[in-house]
Design a protein around this motif. Structure first.
Motif, PDB file in Angstrom:
ATOM      1  N   TYR A  56     -37.652   8.557  -8.988  1.00  0.00           N
ATOM      2  CA  TYR A  56     -37.733   9.723  -9.645  1.00  0.00           C
ATOM      3  C   TYR A  56     -37.305  10.717  -9.711  1.00  0.00           C
ATOM      4  CZ  TYR A  56     -41.757   6.922 -10.583  1.00  0.00           C
ATOM      5  OH  TYR A  56     -42.032   5.654 -10.888  1.00  0.00           O
ATOM      6  N   PRO A  57     -36.730  11.746  -9.168  1.00  0.00           N
ATOM      7  CA  PRO A  57     -36.152  12.969  -8.434  1.00  0.00           C
ATOM      8  C   PRO A  57     -34.964  12.477  -9.472  1.00  0.00           C
ATOM      9  CG  PRO A  57     -36.883  12.222  -6.158  1.00  0.00           C
ATOM     10  CD  PRO A  57     -36.817  10.801  -7.530  1.00  0.00           C
ATOM     11  N   ALA A  58     -33.799  11.373  -9.255  1.00  0.00           N
ATOM     12  CA  ALA A  58     -32.490  10.985 -10.212  1.00  0.00           C
ATOM     13  C   ALA A  58     -33.184  10.789 -11.913  1.00  0.00           C
ATOM     14  CB  ALA A  58     -32.147   9.678  -9.393  1.00  0.00           C
ATOM     15  N   LEU A  59     -33.552  10.503 -11.892  1.00  0.00           N
ATOM     16  CA  LEU A  59     -34.635  10.026 -13.338  1.00  0.00           C
ATOM     17  C   LEU A  59     -34.958  11.970 -13.959  1.00  0.00           C
ATOM     18  CD1 LEU A  59     -36.246   6.860 -13.787  1.00  0.00           C
ATOM     19  CD2 LEU A  59     -33.752   7.247 -14.658  1.00  0.00           C
ATOM     20  N   GLU A  60     -35.022  12.397 -12.882  1.00  0.00           N
ATOM     21  CA  GLU A  60     -35.474  13.980 -13.816  1.00  0.00           C
ATOM     22  C   GLU A  60     -33.691  14.706 -13.433  1.00  0.00           C
ATOM     23  OE1 GLU A  60     -38.342  15.456 -11.251  1.00  0.00           O
ATOM     24  OE2 GLU A  60     -39.448  14.028 -11.200  1.00  0.00           O
ATOM     25  N   ARG A  61     -33.114  13.936 -12.922  1.00  0.00           N
ATOM     26  CA  ARG A  61     -32.366  14.727 -13.138  1.00  0.00           C
ATOM     27  C   ARG A  61     -31.251  14.329 -14.292  1.00  0.00           C
ATOM     28  NH1 ARG A  61     -28.247  18.070 -13.945  1.00  0.00           N
ATOM     29  NH2 ARG A  61     -27.242  18.591 -12.980  1.00  0.00           N
ATOM     30  N   MET A  62     -30.985  13.197 -14.433  1.00  0.00           N
ATOM     31  CA  MET A  62     -30.733  12.475 -15.680  1.00  0.00           C
ATOM     32  C   MET A  62     -31.527  13.733 -16.862  1.00  0.00           C
ATOM     33  SD  MET A  62     -28.249  10.865 -14.876  1.00  0.00           S
ATOM     34  CE  MET A  62     -27.664  10.505 -15.954  1.00  0.00           C
ATOM     35  N   ALA A  63     -32.994  13.136 -16.606  1.00  0.00           N
ATOM     36  CA  ALA A  63     -33.157  13.887 -18.100  1.00  0.00           C
ATOM     37  C   ALA A  63     -33.270  15.341 -18.206  1.00  0.00           C
ATOM     38  CB  ALA A  63     -34.903  13.838 -17.842  1.00  0.00           C
ATOM     39  N   THR A  64     -32.436  16.271 -17.228  1.00  0.00           N
ATOM     40  CA  THR A  64     -32.158  17.466 -17.103  1.00  0.00           C
ATOM     41  C   THR A  64     -30.790  17.731 -18.598  1.00  0.00           C
ATOM     42  OG1 THR A  64     -31.026  17.625 -15.418  1.00  0.00           O
ATOM     43  CG2 THR A  64     -33.064  17.879 -15.671  1.00  0.00           C
ATOM     44  N   LEU A  65     -29.468  16.462 -18.190  1.00  0.00           N
ATOM     45  CA  LEU A  65     -28.890  16.273 -19.179  1.00  0.00           C
ATOM     46  C   LEU A  65     -28.963  15.668 -20.933  1.00  0.00           C
ATOM     47  CD1 LEU A  65     -26.824  14.433 -16.640  1.00  0.00           C
ATOM     48  CD2 LEU A  65     -27.110  17.255 -16.525  1.00  0.00           C
ATOM     49  N   GLY A  66     -29.695  16.006 -20.978  1.00  0.00           N
ATOM     50  CA  GLY A  66     -30.691  14.918 -22.364  1.00  0.00           C
ATOM     51  C   GLY A  66     -30.875  13.906 -22.796  1.00  0.00           C
ATOM     52  N   GLY A  67     -31.119  13.132 -24.333  1.00  0.00           N
ATOM     53  CA  GLY A  67     -31.013  11.520 -24.304  1.00  0.00           C
ATOM     54  C   GLY A  67     -31.926  11.364 -23.447  1.00  0.00           C
ATOM     55  N   MET A  68     -33.050  10.893 -22.560  1.00  0.00           N
ATOM     56  CA  MET A  68     -34.296  11.083 -21.966  1.00  0.00           C
ATOM     57  C   MET A  68     -35.538  11.535 -22.936  1.00  0.00           C
ATOM     58  SD  MET A  68     -34.697   9.829 -18.504  1.00  0.00           S
ATOM     59  CE  MET A  68     -33.049   9.124 -17.693  1.00  0.00           C
ATOM     60  N   GLU A  69     -35.741  10.769 -24.110  1.00  0.00           N
ATOM     61  CA  GLU A  69     -36.943  11.963 -24.664  1.00  0.00           C
ATOM     62  C   GLU A  69     -38.278  11.119 -24.599  1.00  0.00           C
ATOM     63  OE1 GLU A  69     -35.387  11.937 -29.306  1.00  0.00           O
ATOM     64  OE2 GLU A  69     -33.415  13.407 -28.121  1.00  0.00           O
ATOM     65  N   ARG A  85     -35.176   0.751 -19.289  1.00  0.00           N
ATOM     66  CA  ARG A  85     -35.097   1.370 -20.822  1.00  0.00           C
ATOM     67  C   ARG A  85     -34.735   2.788 -20.590  1.00  0.00           C
ATOM     68  NH1 ARG A  85     -37.428   4.249 -24.393  1.00  0.00           N
ATOM     69  NH2 ARG A  85     -39.016   4.369 -22.761  1.00  0.00           N
ATOM     70  N   LEU A  86     -34.739   3.668 -19.680  1.00  0.00           N
ATOM     71  CA  LEU A  86     -35.021   4.956 -19.820  1.00  0.00           C
ATOM     72  C   LEU A  86     -33.212   5.188 -19.631  1.00  0.00           C
ATOM     73  CD1 LEU A  86     -38.114   6.276 -17.837  1.00  0.00           C
ATOM     74  CD2 LEU A  86     -37.369   6.831 -20.510  1.00  0.00           C
ATOM     75  N   ILE A  87     -32.832   4.366 -18.551  1.00  0.00           N
ATOM     76  CA  ILE A  87     -31.517   4.547 -18.212  1.00  0.00           C
ATOM     77  C   ILE A  87     -30.927   4.264 -19.065  1.00  0.00           C
ATOM     78  CG2 ILE A  87     -29.141   3.485 -16.546  1.00  0.00           C
ATOM     79  CD1 ILE A  87     -31.911   3.309 -14.545  1.00  0.00           C
ATOM     80  N   GLU A  88     -31.241   3.326 -20.178  1.00  0.00           N
ATOM     81  CA  GLU A  88     -30.321   2.338 -21.425  1.00  0.00           C
ATOM     82  C   GLU A  88     -30.091   3.682 -22.434  1.00  0.00           C
ATOM     83  OE1 GLU A  88     -30.879  -1.188 -22.960  1.00  0.00           O
ATOM     84  OE2 GLU A  88     -30.139  -2.324 -21.180  1.00  0.00           O
ATOM     85  N   GLU A  89     -31.325   4.447 -22.302  1.00  0.00           N
ATOM     86  CA  GLU A  89     -31.759   5.349 -23.554  1.00  0.00           C
ATOM     87  C   GLU A  89     -30.803   7.172 -22.981  1.00  0.00           C
ATOM     88  OE1 GLU A  89     -35.240   8.462 -24.388  1.00  0.00           O
ATOM     89  OE2 GLU A  89     -35.975   6.350 -24.951  1.00  0.00           O
ATOM     90  N   ALA A  90     -30.529   7.311 -21.819  1.00  0.00           N
ATOM     91  CA  ALA A  90     -30.118   8.014 -21.424  1.00  0.00           C
ATOM     92  C   ALA A  90     -28.138   7.868 -22.150  1.00  0.00           C
ATOM     93  CB  ALA A  90     -29.766   8.726 -20.107  1.00  0.00           C
ATOM     94  N   GLY A  91     -27.998   6.423 -21.650  1.00  0.00           N
ATOM     95  CA  GLY A  91     -26.453   5.963 -21.545  1.00  0.00           C
ATOM     96  C   GLY A  91     -26.329   6.048 -23.034  1.00  0.00           C
ATOM     97  N   GLU A  92     -26.849   5.237 -23.923  1.00  0.00           N
ATOM     98  CA  GLU A  92     -26.748   5.425 -25.608  1.00  0.00           C
ATOM     99  C   GLU A  92     -25.796   7.111 -25.850  1.00  0.00           C
ATOM    100  OE1 GLU A  92     -26.324   3.876 -27.910  1.00  0.00           O
ATOM    101  OE2 GLU A  92     -27.074   1.822 -26.500  1.00  0.00           O
ATOM    102  N   HIS A  93     -26.922   8.292 -25.584  1.00  0.00           N
ATOM    103  CA  HIS A  93     -26.545   9.829 -25.433  1.00  0.00           C
ATOM    104  C   HIS A  93     -25.314  10.254 -25.174  1.00  0.00           C
ATOM    105  CE1 HIS A  93     -27.133  14.408 -26.005  1.00  0.00           C
ATOM    106  NE2 HIS A  93     -27.423  14.016 -25.113  1.00  0.00           N
ATOM    107  N   LEU A  94     -25.206   9.921 -23.178  1.00  0.00           N
ATOM    108  CA  LEU A  94     -24.206  10.297 -22.806  1.00  0.00           C
ATOM    109  C   LEU A  94     -22.821   9.921 -23.002  1.00  0.00           C
ATOM    110  CD1 LEU A  94     -26.230  10.374 -19.318  1.00  0.00           C
ATOM    111  CD2 LEU A  94     -25.446  12.549 -20.532  1.00  0.00           C
TER     112      LEU A  94
END
Length: 264
Positions: A56-69, A85-94
């Motif tokens: 959860y802290p790792a995903l929150e850190r990734m969310a601050t970079l954008g893309g995990m909406e 699914r959230l990691i794939e969503e962030a990966g598409e943005h990054l």
């Protein structure tokens, strides 16, 4: 035997007299191979990720970079499939701006590695596996009387699954495991817990809290504990992206705090 001979003679006659110009397919094999259809992730079971996990802290850190909406913190705990699914969503943005990752590249790679199996299932992979997720231990020494009455006073340790603790040597050791099979999922977190004996609060404290509650003061001493405890366990079934789960688990509320252990 009769069926096999019939198939063989029919194949020979068909091959000898069939005119390819008239159309029609070739004579097939005796045993047809069954083609495997793509599995639907909406009907795949997936266990919840414990609220005290590093994920959860790792995903929150990734969310601050954008893309995990679409990661709503108030709906935790999330299933492992949802995390993938959230990691794939962030990966598409990054993917379009790798410089955004900066020094968090290793964190993103760790998340991708952790949920590689779930990512494959989102693409229709087989949902049948069992895994030991973690092994852990904690040794803690407390000097001085700790606070245990969170209702009237405060607690020395909070958001700790109600684990026992007292002045002196405290220890625990446990493991988390999960398994999935089609629409079914199971998660278990069990641990051995040890805590010294807990003396009763002073008579003045007992009298004050009893007066506040309108009750009679009772001693609240507790003996030493050495036990095995199921801290977190759930059994779930998923149908069309709706998961029905039963067991003992925690829910998140505002911010990082947790709700009490409940039975679903």
């Amino acid at each position: 035997m009769g069926s096999a001979l019939g198939w063989y003679f029919g194949r020979q006659v068909y091959g000898a007299h069939h005119n390819p110009e008239l159309g029609g397919g070739p004579w097939g094999p005796l045993f047809q191979q069954r083609t495997e259809s793509t599995r639907n992730p909406a009907n795949m079971g997936s266990p919840y990720v414990p609220l005290d996990s590093w994920i959860y802290p790792a995903l929150e850190r990734m969310a601050t970079l954008g893309g995990m909406e679409t990661g709503y913190l108030g709906l935790r705990p999330w299933t492992r499939t949802e995390c993938a699914r959230l990691i794939e969503e962030a990966g598409e943005h990054l993917r379009y701006d790798e410089s955004v990752l900066g020094d968090t590249t290793h964190l993103y790679e760790s998340l991708v590695s952790e949920f590689a199996a779930e990512a494959a299932r989102l693409d229709g992979g087989k949902n049948l596996a069992a895994s030991v997720d973690s092994l852990y231990t904690r040794i803690m020494g407390i000097s001085g009387p700790p606070l245990r009455d969170g209702y009237h006073l405060a607690q020395t340790i909070v958001n700790d699954y109600g684990r026992p603790y007292a002045e002196g040597f405290n220890a625990l050791a446990g493991m988390t495991v999960h398994a999935v099979a089609g629409p079914l999922s199971i998660f278990i977190q069990g641990e051995y817990q040890h805590a010294p004996a807990l003396p009763s609060d002073p008579a003045s404290v007992l009298a004050a809290t009893a007066k506040e509650d309108g009750t009679i003061p009772f001693p609240n001493a507790a003996g030493s504990l050495s036990r095995f405890e199921i801290v977190n366990a759930s059994l779930g079934i998923t149908v069309h992206n709706i998961q029905f789960s039963f067991g003992r688990s925690l829910l998140a509320r505002a911010g990082r705090s947790w709700a009490a252990v409940i039975q679903r």
